[in-house]
Design an enzyme around this catalytic site. Structure first.
Site, PDB file in Angstrom:
ATOM      1  N   VAL A   1       1.195  -3.711   3.904  1.00 43.52           N
ATOM      2  CA  VAL A   1       0.908  -4.953   4.606  1.00 43.52           C
ATOM      3  C   VAL A   1       2.121  -5.917   4.639  1.00 43.52           C
ATOM      4  CG1 VAL A   1      -0.021  -6.296   2.675  1.00 43.52           C
ATOM      5  CG2 VAL A   1      -1.110  -6.439   4.930  1.00 43.52           C
TER       6      VAL A   1
ATOM      7  N   SER B   1       0.806  -1.237   0.000  1.00 46.64           N
ATOM      8  CA  SER B   1       0.000   0.000   0.000  1.00 46.64           C
ATOM      9  C   SER B   1       0.831   1.276   0.000  1.00 46.64           C
ATOM     10  CB  SER B   1      -0.920   0.026   1.220  1.00 46.64           C
ATOM     11  OG  SER B   1      -2.092  -0.678   0.956  1.00 46.64           O
TER      12      SER B   1
ATOM     13  N   LYS C   1       0.338   3.548  -2.877  1.00 48.25           N
ATOM     14  CA  LYS C   1      -0.914   4.282  -3.115  1.00 48.25           C
ATOM     15  C   LYS C   1      -0.746   5.805  -3.240  1.00 48.25           C
ATOM     16  CE  LYS C   1      -4.188   0.775  -1.460  1.00 48.25           C
ATOM     17  NZ  LYS C   1      -3.643  -0.473  -1.017  1.00 48.25           N
TER      18      LYS C   1
ATOM     19  N   TYR D   1      -2.903  -3.098 -10.506  1.00 48.12           N
ATOM     20  CA  TYR D   1      -2.911  -2.835  -9.066  1.00 48.12           C
ATOM     21  C   TYR D   1      -2.033  -3.851  -8.329  1.00 48.12           C
ATOM     22  CZ  TYR D   1      -4.552  -2.711  -4.255  1.00 48.12           C
ATOM     23  OH  TYR D   1      -4.595  -2.674  -2.874  1.00 48.12           O
TER      24      TYR D   1
ATOM     25  N   TYR E   1      -4.203   3.922   7.622  1.00 46.25           N
ATOM     26  CA  TYR E   1      -5.517   3.275   7.633  1.00 46.25           C
ATOM     27  C   TYR E   1      -6.395   3.825   8.754  1.00 46.25           C
ATOM     28  CZ  TYR E   1      -2.571  -0.020   5.076  1.00 46.25           C
ATOM     29  OH  TYR E   1      -1.676  -0.580   4.234  1.00 46.25           O
TER      30      TYR E   1
HETATM   31  N1  GLN Z   1      -1.827  -5.544  -2.074  1.00 44.51           N
HETATM   32  C1  GLN Z   1      -2.471  -5.381  -0.808  1.00 44.51           C
HETATM   33  C2  GLN Z   1      -3.959  -5.605  -0.959  1.00 44.51           C
HETATM   34  O1  GLN Z   1      -4.511  -5.287  -1.979  1.00 44.51           O
HETATM   35  C3  GLN Z   1      -2.196  -3.998  -0.301  1.00 44.51           C
HETATM   36  C4  GLN Z   1      -2.838  -3.737   1.033  1.00 44.51           C
HETATM   37  C5  GLN Z   1      -1.931  -3.146   2.067  1.00 44.51           C
HETATM   38  O2  GLN Z   1      -0.723  -2.994   1.933  1.00 44.51           O
HETATM   39  N2  GLN Z   1      -2.521  -2.836   3.188  1.00 44.51           N
HETATM   40  O3  GLN Z   1      -4.611  -6.086  -0.093  1.00 44.51           O
END
Ligand code: GLN
Length: 318
Positions: free
Chosen positions: A256, A61, A64, A186, A238
Protein backbone atom coordinates in the site's frame (compact mmCIF):
# COMPACT_ATOMS: atom_id res chain seq x y z
CA UNK A 1 18.85 -2.81 -23.95
CA UNK A 2 17.24 -3.27 -20.54
CA UNK A 3 18.61 0.08 -19.34
CA UNK A 4 17.15 1.89 -22.38
CA UNK A 5 13.84 0.17 -21.92
CA UNK A 6 13.68 1.25 -18.26
CA UNK A 7 14.55 4.84 -19.15
CA UNK A 8 11.84 4.93 -21.82
CA UNK A 9 9.26 3.53 -19.43
CA UNK A 10 10.23 6.08 -16.80
CA UNK A 11 9.75 8.94 -19.28
CA UNK A 12 6.53 7.45 -20.62
CA UNK A 13 4.80 7.22 -17.25
CA UNK A 14 6.43 9.81 -14.99
CA UNK A 15 3.67 12.35 -15.69
CA UNK A 16 0.83 9.89 -15.21
CA UNK A 17 -0.75 11.23 -12.02
CA UNK A 18 -3.71 8.86 -11.80
CA UNK A 19 -4.54 7.22 -8.49
CA UNK A 20 -4.33 8.28 -4.87
CA UNK A 21 -1.82 7.83 -2.10
CA UNK A 22 -3.03 5.67 0.83
CA UNK A 23 -4.16 7.84 3.73
CA UNK A 24 -5.65 5.33 6.18
CA UNK A 25 -2.16 5.02 7.67
CA UNK A 26 -1.60 8.78 8.27
CA UNK A 27 2.19 8.63 7.79
CA UNK A 28 1.77 7.18 4.27
CA UNK A 29 -0.27 10.24 3.27
CA UNK A 30 3.00 12.22 3.35
CA UNK A 31 4.41 10.27 0.38
CA UNK A 32 5.60 12.31 -2.61
CA UNK A 33 3.38 11.42 -5.57
CA UNK A 34 6.22 12.26 -7.97
CA UNK A 35 8.46 9.51 -6.61
CA UNK A 36 8.96 6.90 -9.29
CA UNK A 37 11.65 4.23 -9.35
CA UNK A 38 12.19 1.04 -11.33
CA UNK A 39 14.87 -1.60 -10.74
CA UNK A 40 15.74 -4.94 -12.29
CA UNK A 41 18.27 -7.40 -10.86
CA UNK A 42 19.11 -10.46 -12.97
CA UNK A 43 19.46 -13.94 -11.50
CA UNK A 44 23.22 -13.59 -11.95
CA UNK A 45 23.35 -10.29 -10.09
CA UNK A 46 23.37 -7.50 -12.71
CA UNK A 47 21.55 -4.34 -11.61
CA UNK A 48 19.57 -1.94 -13.83
CA UNK A 49 17.77 1.05 -12.33
CA UNK A 50 16.10 4.33 -13.20
CA UNK A 51 14.46 7.28 -11.41
CA UNK A 52 14.02 7.19 -7.64
CA UNK A 53 15.28 3.63 -7.40
CA UNK A 54 17.23 4.42 -4.19
CA UNK A 55 14.34 6.18 -2.46
CA UNK A 56 13.26 4.26 0.63
CA UNK A 57 9.68 3.26 1.32
CA UNK A 58 8.02 0.76 3.65
CA UNK A 59 7.56 -2.78 2.42
CA UNK A 60 3.93 -3.08 3.66
CA UNK A 61 2.15 -6.10 2.18
CA UNK A 62 5.18 -7.13 0.13
CA UNK A 63 6.36 -8.62 3.44
CA UNK A 64 3.53 -11.16 3.35
CA UNK A 65 4.99 -13.84 1.02
CA UNK A 66 8.24 -13.98 2.99
CA UNK A 67 6.66 -14.32 6.40
CA UNK A 68 4.47 -17.04 4.89
CA UNK A 69 7.62 -18.74 3.53
CA UNK A 70 9.21 -18.68 6.99
CA UNK A 71 6.06 -20.13 8.57
CA UNK A 72 6.00 -22.95 6.01
CA UNK A 73 9.60 -23.78 6.79
CA UNK A 74 8.97 -23.67 10.55
CA UNK A 75 5.67 -25.54 10.77
CA UNK A 76 5.28 -27.46 7.49
CA UNK A 77 2.47 -27.33 4.98
CA UNK A 78 -0.02 -29.48 6.91
CA UNK A 79 -0.15 -27.19 9.94
CA UNK A 80 -0.08 -23.97 7.93
CA UNK A 81 -2.95 -25.10 5.72
CA UNK A 82 -5.22 -25.39 8.75
CA UNK A 83 -4.57 -21.71 9.56
CA UNK A 84 -4.66 -20.13 6.11
CA UNK A 85 -5.92 -21.07 2.62
CA UNK A 86 -4.35 -20.49 -0.80
CA UNK A 87 -7.47 -19.26 -2.54
CA UNK A 88 -7.72 -15.79 -4.17
CA UNK A 89 -10.52 -13.68 -2.79
CA UNK A 90 -12.76 -11.12 -4.40
CA UNK A 91 -12.71 -9.04 -1.22
CA UNK A 92 -10.32 -6.18 -0.44
CA UNK A 93 -6.97 -6.84 1.26
CA UNK A 94 -8.26 -5.55 4.61
CA UNK A 95 -11.62 -7.29 4.56
CA UNK A 96 -12.91 -8.57 7.90
CA UNK A 97 -13.95 -11.95 6.61
CA UNK A 98 -12.91 -15.61 6.85
CA UNK A 99 -13.58 -18.64 4.66
CA UNK A 100 -16.90 -20.31 5.34
CA UNK A 101 -16.68 -23.80 6.93
CA UNK A 102 -12.89 -23.75 7.64
CA UNK A 103 -12.90 -20.28 9.28
CA UNK A 104 -9.42 -19.72 7.82
CA UNK A 105 -8.38 -16.50 6.10
CA UNK A 106 -8.64 -17.01 2.33
CA UNK A 107 -4.92 -16.63 1.73
CA UNK A 108 -1.74 -15.26 3.37
CA UNK A 109 -1.43 -12.29 0.97
CA UNK A 110 -4.29 -10.37 2.60
CA UNK A 111 -4.16 -8.90 6.08
CA UNK A 112 -6.19 -11.63 7.82
CA UNK A 113 -3.93 -14.39 6.50
CA UNK A 114 -0.72 -12.51 7.22
CA UNK A 115 -1.82 -11.71 10.78
CA UNK A 116 -2.74 -15.36 11.41
CA UNK A 117 0.70 -16.49 10.12
CA UNK A 118 2.48 -13.87 12.22
CA UNK A 119 0.57 -15.17 15.27
CA UNK A 120 1.90 -18.69 14.68
CA UNK A 121 5.46 -17.42 14.41
CA UNK A 122 4.99 -15.37 17.59
CA UNK A 123 3.76 -18.42 19.52
CA UNK A 124 6.89 -20.30 18.50
CA UNK A 125 9.58 -17.61 18.66
CA UNK A 126 8.09 -15.00 21.04
CA UNK A 127 10.08 -11.80 21.30
CA UNK A 128 12.75 -13.11 18.90
CA UNK A 129 10.30 -13.22 16.00
CA UNK A 130 11.02 -9.73 14.70
CA UNK A 131 14.77 -10.36 14.57
CA UNK A 132 14.16 -13.57 12.62
CA UNK A 133 11.88 -11.82 10.11
CA UNK A 134 14.19 -8.83 9.69
CA UNK A 135 17.18 -11.09 9.16
CA UNK A 136 15.44 -13.04 6.37
CA UNK A 137 14.39 -9.88 4.52
CA UNK A 138 17.88 -8.43 4.99
CA UNK A 139 19.60 -11.54 3.61
CA UNK A 140 17.27 -11.55 0.60
CA UNK A 141 17.96 -7.84 -0.02
CA UNK A 142 21.69 -8.24 0.59
CA UNK A 143 22.01 -5.53 3.24
CA UNK A 144 20.85 -4.85 6.80
CA UNK A 145 17.33 -3.39 6.63
CA UNK A 146 15.62 -1.52 9.46
CA UNK A 147 12.18 -0.40 10.58
CA UNK A 148 10.76 3.04 9.77
CA UNK A 149 9.58 4.03 13.26
CA UNK A 150 7.30 6.85 12.12
CA UNK A 151 5.31 4.51 9.87
CA UNK A 152 5.29 1.79 12.53
CA UNK A 153 3.89 4.17 15.17
CA UNK A 154 1.34 5.52 12.70
CA UNK A 155 0.15 1.99 11.84
CA UNK A 156 -0.01 1.04 15.49
CA UNK A 157 -2.13 4.09 16.33
CA UNK A 158 -4.52 3.76 13.40
CA UNK A 159 -4.67 -0.04 12.98
CA UNK A 160 -8.09 -0.72 14.46
CA UNK A 161 -9.31 -2.54 11.39
CA UNK A 162 -6.44 -4.99 11.80
CA UNK A 163 -7.45 -5.31 15.47
CA UNK A 164 -10.97 -6.23 14.34
CA UNK A 165 -9.53 -8.87 11.99
CA UNK A 166 -7.38 -10.23 14.82
CA UNK A 167 -10.26 -10.62 17.25
CA UNK A 168 -12.26 -12.42 14.57
CA UNK A 169 -9.30 -14.82 14.24
CA UNK A 170 -9.15 -15.27 18.02
CA UNK A 171 -12.87 -16.00 18.05
CA UNK A 172 -12.31 -18.94 15.68
CA UNK A 173 -9.17 -20.19 17.46
CA UNK A 174 -7.07 -19.11 14.50
CA UNK A 175 -4.78 -16.96 16.63
CA UNK A 176 -3.38 -16.56 20.14
CA UNK A 177 -5.20 -14.12 22.44
CA UNK A 178 -2.04 -12.00 22.62
CA UNK A 179 -3.43 -9.78 19.91
CA UNK A 180 -1.37 -6.67 20.65
CA UNK A 181 1.90 -8.63 20.67
CA UNK A 182 1.09 -10.19 17.29
CA UNK A 183 -0.07 -6.90 15.79
CA UNK A 184 3.05 -5.18 17.04
CA UNK A 185 5.06 -7.69 14.99
CA UNK A 186 2.76 -7.35 12.01
CA UNK A 187 2.97 -3.53 12.01
CA UNK A 188 6.75 -3.68 12.42
CA UNK A 189 7.23 -6.08 9.54
CA UNK A 190 5.04 -3.88 7.31
CA UNK A 191 7.21 -0.89 8.32
CA UNK A 192 10.52 -2.36 7.18
CA UNK A 193 12.16 0.25 4.97
CA UNK A 194 13.87 -0.54 1.66
CA UNK A 195 14.39 0.85 -1.84
CA UNK A 196 13.56 -0.49 -5.31
CA UNK A 197 17.01 -2.01 -5.81
CA UNK A 198 16.66 -3.89 -2.48
CA UNK A 199 13.25 -5.11 -3.54
CA UNK A 200 14.44 -6.21 -6.99
CA UNK A 201 17.31 -8.05 -5.29
CA UNK A 202 14.76 -9.91 -3.14
CA UNK A 203 13.00 -10.81 -6.40
CA UNK A 204 16.28 -11.95 -7.95
CA UNK A 205 16.86 -14.15 -4.89
CA UNK A 206 13.55 -15.86 -5.64
CA UNK A 207 14.36 -16.07 -9.36
CA UNK A 208 17.73 -17.60 -8.46
CA UNK A 209 15.97 -20.43 -6.56
CA UNK A 210 16.50 -18.89 -3.14
CA UNK A 211 20.14 -17.78 -3.29
CA UNK A 212 20.89 -14.04 -3.33
CA UNK A 213 22.83 -13.66 -6.61
CA UNK A 214 24.88 -10.72 -5.30
CA UNK A 215 25.97 -12.05 -1.89
CA UNK A 216 25.61 -15.76 -2.82
CA UNK A 217 23.85 -16.36 0.48
CA UNK A 218 21.14 -19.04 0.50
CA UNK A 219 17.98 -17.48 1.91
CA UNK A 220 15.07 -19.74 0.90
CA UNK A 221 15.02 -23.44 0.08
CA UNK A 222 13.57 -24.80 -3.15
CA UNK A 223 10.21 -25.72 -1.69
CA UNK A 224 9.81 -22.29 -0.06
CA UNK A 225 10.53 -20.60 -3.39
CA UNK A 226 7.88 -22.74 -5.09
CA UNK A 227 5.28 -21.89 -2.46
CA UNK A 228 6.16 -18.20 -2.30
CA UNK A 229 5.97 -17.78 -6.08
CA UNK A 230 2.74 -19.79 -6.32
CA UNK A 231 0.94 -17.73 -3.72
CA UNK A 232 2.21 -14.51 -5.30
CA UNK A 233 0.94 -15.66 -8.68
CA UNK A 234 -2.54 -16.51 -7.43
CA UNK A 235 -3.12 -13.86 -4.78
CA UNK A 236 -0.33 -11.24 -4.81
CA UNK A 237 -2.25 -8.36 -6.38
CA UNK A 238 -5.23 -8.63 -4.04
CA UNK A 239 -8.63 -8.77 -5.72
CA UNK A 240 -7.07 -7.76 -9.03
CA UNK A 241 -4.84 -10.86 -9.14
CA UNK A 242 -6.78 -12.53 -11.97
CA UNK A 243 -6.51 -9.51 -14.21
CA UNK A 244 -2.79 -9.17 -13.43
CA UNK A 245 -2.15 -12.88 -14.15
CA UNK A 246 -3.86 -12.42 -17.49
CA UNK A 247 -2.14 -9.19 -18.53
CA UNK A 248 1.30 -9.45 -16.90
CA UNK A 249 1.57 -13.15 -16.09
CA UNK A 250 4.20 -12.95 -13.35
CA UNK A 251 4.22 -13.86 -9.65
CA UNK A 252 4.07 -10.48 -7.93
CA UNK A 253 3.22 -8.71 -4.69
CA UNK A 254 2.14 -5.15 -4.11
CA UNK A 255 2.07 -2.98 -1.01
CA UNK A 256 0.00 0.00 0.00
CA UNK A 257 3.01 2.35 0.11
CA UNK A 258 3.32 1.93 -3.68
CA UNK A 259 5.83 -0.86 -4.23
CA UNK A 260 5.37 -3.83 -6.55
CA UNK A 261 7.75 -6.79 -6.58
CA UNK A 262 7.77 -9.46 -9.29
CA UNK A 263 10.01 -12.39 -10.16
CA UNK A 264 10.65 -14.02 -13.51
CA UNK A 265 11.52 -17.61 -12.68
CA UNK A 266 15.28 -18.29 -13.15
CA UNK A 267 15.75 -14.87 -14.77
CA UNK A 268 14.88 -11.60 -13.06
CA UNK A 269 13.75 -9.75 -9.97
CA UNK A 270 11.80 -6.58 -10.77
CA UNK A 271 10.63 -3.75 -8.50
CA UNK A 272 8.71 -0.55 -9.04
CA UNK A 273 7.92 2.21 -6.59
CA UNK A 274 5.32 4.94 -7.12
CA UNK A 275 2.88 5.86 -4.32
CA UNK A 276 -0.43 6.68 -6.09
CA UNK A 277 -2.68 3.60 -5.98
CA UNK A 278 -5.67 2.33 -7.95
CA UNK A 279 -8.97 1.14 -6.50
CA UNK A 280 -7.46 -2.22 -5.49
CA UNK A 281 -4.49 -0.66 -3.66
CA UNK A 282 -1.93 -1.36 -6.41
CA UNK A 283 0.49 1.28 -7.73
CA UNK A 284 -0.88 2.85 -10.94
CA UNK A 285 2.49 3.63 -12.59
CA UNK A 286 3.83 0.29 -11.36
CA UNK A 287 1.09 -1.64 -13.15
CA UNK A 288 1.69 0.30 -16.37
CA UNK A 289 5.43 -0.43 -16.24
CA UNK A 290 4.86 -4.15 -15.67
CA UNK A 291 2.31 -4.42 -18.47
CA UNK A 292 4.82 -2.88 -20.88
CA UNK A 293 7.84 -4.80 -19.58
CA UNK A 294 5.98 -8.08 -19.82
CA UNK A 295 5.06 -7.42 -23.46
CA UNK A 296 8.43 -5.96 -24.50
CA UNK A 297 10.54 -8.70 -22.95
CA UNK A 298 8.09 -11.58 -23.37
CA UNK A 299 8.02 -12.20 -19.63
CA UNK A 300 4.46 -13.53 -19.31
CA UNK A 301 4.77 -17.06 -17.96
CA UNK A 302 2.74 -18.35 -20.93
CA UNK A 303 4.33 -16.11 -23.56
CA UNK A 304 5.97 -18.11 -26.33
CA UNK A 305 8.88 -15.60 -26.31
CA UNK A 306 9.57 -16.40 -22.67
CA UNK A 307 13.14 -17.68 -22.44
CA UNK A 308 12.17 -20.46 -20.10
CA UNK A 309 9.79 -21.78 -22.75
CA UNK A 310 12.49 -21.50 -25.42
CA UNK A 311 14.84 -23.42 -23.21
CA UNK A 312 12.31 -26.19 -22.71
CA UNK A 313 11.52 -26.25 -26.43
CA UNK A 314 15.21 -26.70 -27.19
CA UNK A 315 15.31 -29.70 -24.86
CA UNK A 316 12.14 -31.20 -26.31
CA UNK A 317 13.30 -30.73 -29.91
CA UNK A 318 16.83 -32.07 -29.34
N1 GLN B 1 0.24 -2.46 6.81
C1 GLN B 1 -0.83 -2.45 5.85
C2 GLN B 1 -2.13 -2.82 6.53
O1 GLN B 1 -2.12 -3.60 7.44
C3 GLN B 1 -0.50 -3.42 4.76
C4 GLN B 1 -1.57 -3.48 3.71
C5 GLN B 1 -1.08 -3.37 2.30
O2 GLN B 1 0.08 -3.12 1.98
N2 GLN B 1 -2.00 -3.51 1.39
O3 GLN B 1 -3.16 -2.36 6.19
Amino acid sequence: MIQNLLENLYEKYKNNNDGNVATYIPELANADIKDFGIAIVTSNGKVFEVGDSRKEFTIQSISKPFTYGEALKTFGEAKISSYVGVQPTDEAFNSIELEPITNRPFNPMINAGAISITGLLFEKYGDETMDIILSIYSKAAGRALSINNEVYKSEWKSGHRNRAISYLLVNFNMMTEQVEKVLDLYFKQCSISLNSVDLATIGATLANIGTNPITNEEVFDVSQVRHILSIMFGCGMYNNSGHWAHEVGLPAKSGVSGGILAAVNRQLGIATYSPPLDFFGNSVRGIKVYEDLSKELGLHVFDSMNEGSNFLRAIIEA
